[in-house]
Design a protein around this motif. Structure first.
Motif, mmCIF file in Angstrom:
data_model
loop_
_atom_site.group_PDB
_atom_site.id
_atom_site.type_symbol
_atom_site.label_atom_id
_atom_site.label_comp_id
_atom_site.label_asym_id
_atom_site.label_seq_id
_atom_site.Cartn_x
_atom_site.Cartn_y
_atom_site.Cartn_z
ATOM 1 N N ALA A 137 0.831 -1.205 0.000
ATOM 2 C CA ALA A 137 0.000 0.000 0.000
ATOM 3 C C ALA A 137 0.864 1.253 0.000
ATOM 4 N N VAL A 138 1.928 1.245 0.798
ATOM 5 C CA VAL A 138 2.844 2.389 0.829
ATOM 6 C C VAL A 138 3.512 2.560 -0.534
ATOM 7 N N LEU A 139 3.947 1.457 -1.136
ATOM 8 C CA LEU A 139 4.583 1.517 -2.454
ATOM 9 C C LEU A 139 3.635 2.101 -3.497
ATOM 10 N N LEU A 140 2.398 1.654 -3.483
ATOM 11 C CA LEU A 140 1.417 2.135 -4.456
ATOM 12 C C LEU A 140 1.145 3.624 -4.271
ATOM 13 N N ALA A 141 1.003 4.057 -3.032
ATOM 14 C CA ALA A 141 0.738 5.476 -2.762
ATOM 15 C C ALA A 141 1.907 6.343 -3.235
ATOM 16 N N LEU A 142 3.124 5.905 -2.972
ATOM 17 C CA LEU A 142 4.294 6.688 -3.378
ATOM 18 C C LEU A 142 4.466 6.680 -4.901
ATOM 19 N N LEU A 143 4.135 5.572 -5.539
ATOM 20 C CA LEU A 143 4.188 5.534 -7.002
ATOM 21 C C LEU A 143 3.193 6.524 -7.600
ATOM 22 N N PHE A 144 2.049 6.663 -6.956
ATOM 23 C CA PHE A 144 1.039 7.607 -7.456
ATOM 24 C C PHE A 144 1.549 9.047 -7.400
ATOM 25 N N VAL A 145 2.086 9.452 -6.255
ATOM 26 C CA VAL A 145 2.477 10.858 -6.090
ATOM 27 C C VAL A 145 3.761 11.191 -6.847
ATOM 28 N N THR A 146 4.567 10.195 -7.214
ATOM 29 C CA THR A 146 5.823 10.466 -7.930
ATOM 30 C C THR A 146 5.731 10.173 -9.419
ATOM 31 N N LEU A 147 4.558 9.805 -9.894
ATOM 32 C CA LEU A 147 4.392 9.436 -11.303
ATOM 33 C C LEU A 147 4.923 10.463 -12.300
ATOM 34 N N PRO A 148 4.654 11.767 -12.125
ATOM 35 C CA PRO A 148 5.010 12.704 -13.205
ATOM 36 C C PRO A 148 6.504 12.979 -13.371
ATOM 37 N N PHE A 149 7.323 12.743 -12.367
ATOM 38 C CA PHE A 149 8.683 13.272 -12.384
ATOM 39 C C PHE A 149 9.518 12.741 -13.552
ATOM 40 N N VAL A 150 9.608 11.433 -13.695
ATOM 41 C CA VAL A 150 10.417 10.866 -14.776
ATOM 42 C C VAL A 150 9.761 11.128 -16.124
ATOM 43 N N VAL A 151 8.439 11.019 -16.175
ATOM 44 C CA VAL A 151 7.739 11.242 -17.448
ATOM 45 C C VAL A 151 8.025 12.639 -17.981
ATOM 46 N N ARG A 152 7.865 13.641 -17.129
ATOM 47 C CA ARG A 152 8.060 15.027 -17.565
ATOM 48 C C ARG A 152 9.529 15.373 -17.776
ATOM 49 N N ALA A 153 10.437 14.627 -17.184
ATOM 50 C CA ALA A 153 11.856 14.872 -17.428
ATOM 51 C C ALA A 153 12.309 14.269 -18.750
ATOM 52 N N VAL A 154 11.747 13.117 -19.109
ATOM 53 C CA VAL A 154 12.183 12.399 -20.315
ATOM 54 C C VAL A 154 11.469 12.913 -21.566
ATOM 55 N N GLN A 155 10.225 13.332 -21.422
ATOM 56 C CA GLN A 155 9.421 13.745 -22.573
ATOM 57 C C GLN A 155 10.107 14.770 -23.475
ATOM 58 N N PRO A 156 10.561 15.914 -22.950
ATOM 59 C CA PRO A 156 11.175 16.917 -23.831
ATOM 60 C C PRO A 156 12.452 16.423 -24.509
ATOM 61 N N VAL A 157 13.191 15.550 -23.857
ATOM 62 C CA VAL A 157 14.404 15.014 -24.472
ATOM 63 C C VAL A 157 14.036 14.131 -25.661
ATOM 64 N N LEU A 158 13.011 13.317 -25.497
ATOM 65 C CA LEU A 158 12.558 12.479 -26.610
ATOM 66 C C LEU A 158 12.065 13.321 -27.781
ATOM 67 N N LEU A 159 11.385 14.415 -27.467
ATOM 68 C CA LEU A 159 10.876 15.287 -28.534
ATOM 69 C C LEU A 159 12.004 15.925 -29.334
ATOM 70 N N GLU A 160 13.145 16.172 -28.701
ATOM 71 C CA GLU A 160 14.254 16.857 -29.360
ATOM 72 C C GLU A 160 15.259 15.912 -30.005
ATOM 73 N N LEU A 161 15.093 14.603 -29.802
ATOM 74 C CA LEU A 161 16.050 13.659 -30.376
ATOM 75 C C LEU A 161 16.005 13.685 -31.892
ATOM 76 N N ASP A 162 17.175 13.547 -32.492
ATOM 77 C CA ASP A 162 17.285 13.525 -33.946
ATOM 78 C C ASP A 162 16.889 12.141 -34.464
ATOM 79 N N ARG A 163 15.758 12.063 -35.144
ATOM 80 C CA ARG A 163 15.275 10.771 -35.645
ATOM 81 C C ARG A 163 16.102 10.259 -36.810
#
Length: 270
Positions: A137-163
């Motif tokens: 239960a603790v793991l699930l709760a912490l996964l919920f509140v920390t969900l955006p951090f990696v997603v929002r950090a990686v997203q702009p880098v993926l958008l700028e990658l040279d395809r």
């Protein structure tokens, strides 16, 4: 004699810039002092009211050590899961097109907007009978509140990658996993590390989402933030402040390490 026009004197730009910069710096310093530095200094001072021996006894008690150990271990687990799933979610949002993509992209930021106590109540209502008052239960709760951090950090880098580099590698016969491992992943590592560090720091100090669903069972599901709260309820303000200082120091170390990684990434890109 011809009249010579005397140029108008203009204020030196450097002086203006210096004056405006000093004023802005002063305002920022004052604001940060009132909002951040002074409260933190007050917590540190309160933790040392009984001396170093009292501080040490507070943070080395059996229950405090167990709460700190559990908090660090569960936060590391949350960071590891976020590293994988956050990168995967960012990849899907950037590289795939599907119906409802905008809605999913908006939902990612929901933990930022939703009060954490509401998140805890929601998880309790949804999963209460199955996992309430367990470490899952603790793991699930912490996964919920920390969900955006990696997603929002990686997203702009993926958008700028040279395809084009990926297409060139594919034309030379490189497989998809090879392209990801040799071309894409090295560019994503700094962003992943940044998001993971922020997720870890958030998990270490999280309170609202876990205070209900964890059950706060000593030596089982008690995280350090809830332990500090229970010390306050027991009128042990110094003990609560001491544990809070440990959490503060841990988060500060993580953020300093994050800045070092970002500096390394900048030099590596250059």
């Amino acid at each position: 004699m011809s009249a010579v026009a005397t140029p108008l004197r203009r204020p030196r730009a450097g002086a203006q810039g210096l004056s405006g910069g000093a004023l802005g710096l002063g305002v920022v310093t004052l604001w940060l002092s009132v909002i951040v530095l002074l409260p933190l200094a007050a917590v540190v001072d309160r933790s040392l009211e009984g001396g170093l021996s009292a501080f040490w006894n507070s943070v080395t008690s059996r229950q405090a050590i167990d709460a700190l150990r559990f908090t660090i271990l569960i936060s590391l687990a949350v960071a590891a899961v976020n590293a994988v799933m956050g990168t995967l979610i960012a990849w899907v949002l950037v590289r795939d097109d599907f119906r409802g993509k905008r809605l999913v992209n908006a939902i990612i930021d929901l933990p930022f907007a939703l009060p954490t106590i509401v998140a805890g109540l929601t998880l309790m209502a949804l999963y209460g009978d199955a996992i309430a008052f367990t470490r899952w239960a603790v793991l699930l709760a912490l996964l919920f509140v920390t969900l955006p951090f990696v997603v929002r950090a990686v997203q702009p880098v993926l958008l700028e990658l040279d395809r084009e580099m990926e297409e060139a590698a594919a034309s030379l016969g490189a497989s998809g996993p090879t392209i990801f491992r040799r071309i894409i992943l090295p560019n994503l590592v700094p962003a992943i590390v940044s998001g993971v560090a922020l997720a870890f720091a958030r998990a270490v100090g999280e309170f609202g989402s876990v205070v209900l669903i964890s059950g706060n069972i000593p030596f089982q599901t008690q995280v350090a933030a809830v332990y500090a709260y229970k010390q306050l309820e027991s009128d042990n303000v110094g003990g609560a402040a001491a544990v809070s200082v440990v959490l503060l120091a841990l988060s500060l170390l993580v953020l300093v390490a994050l800045r070092l990684v970002e500096r390394w990434g900048t030099r590596h890109d250059g």
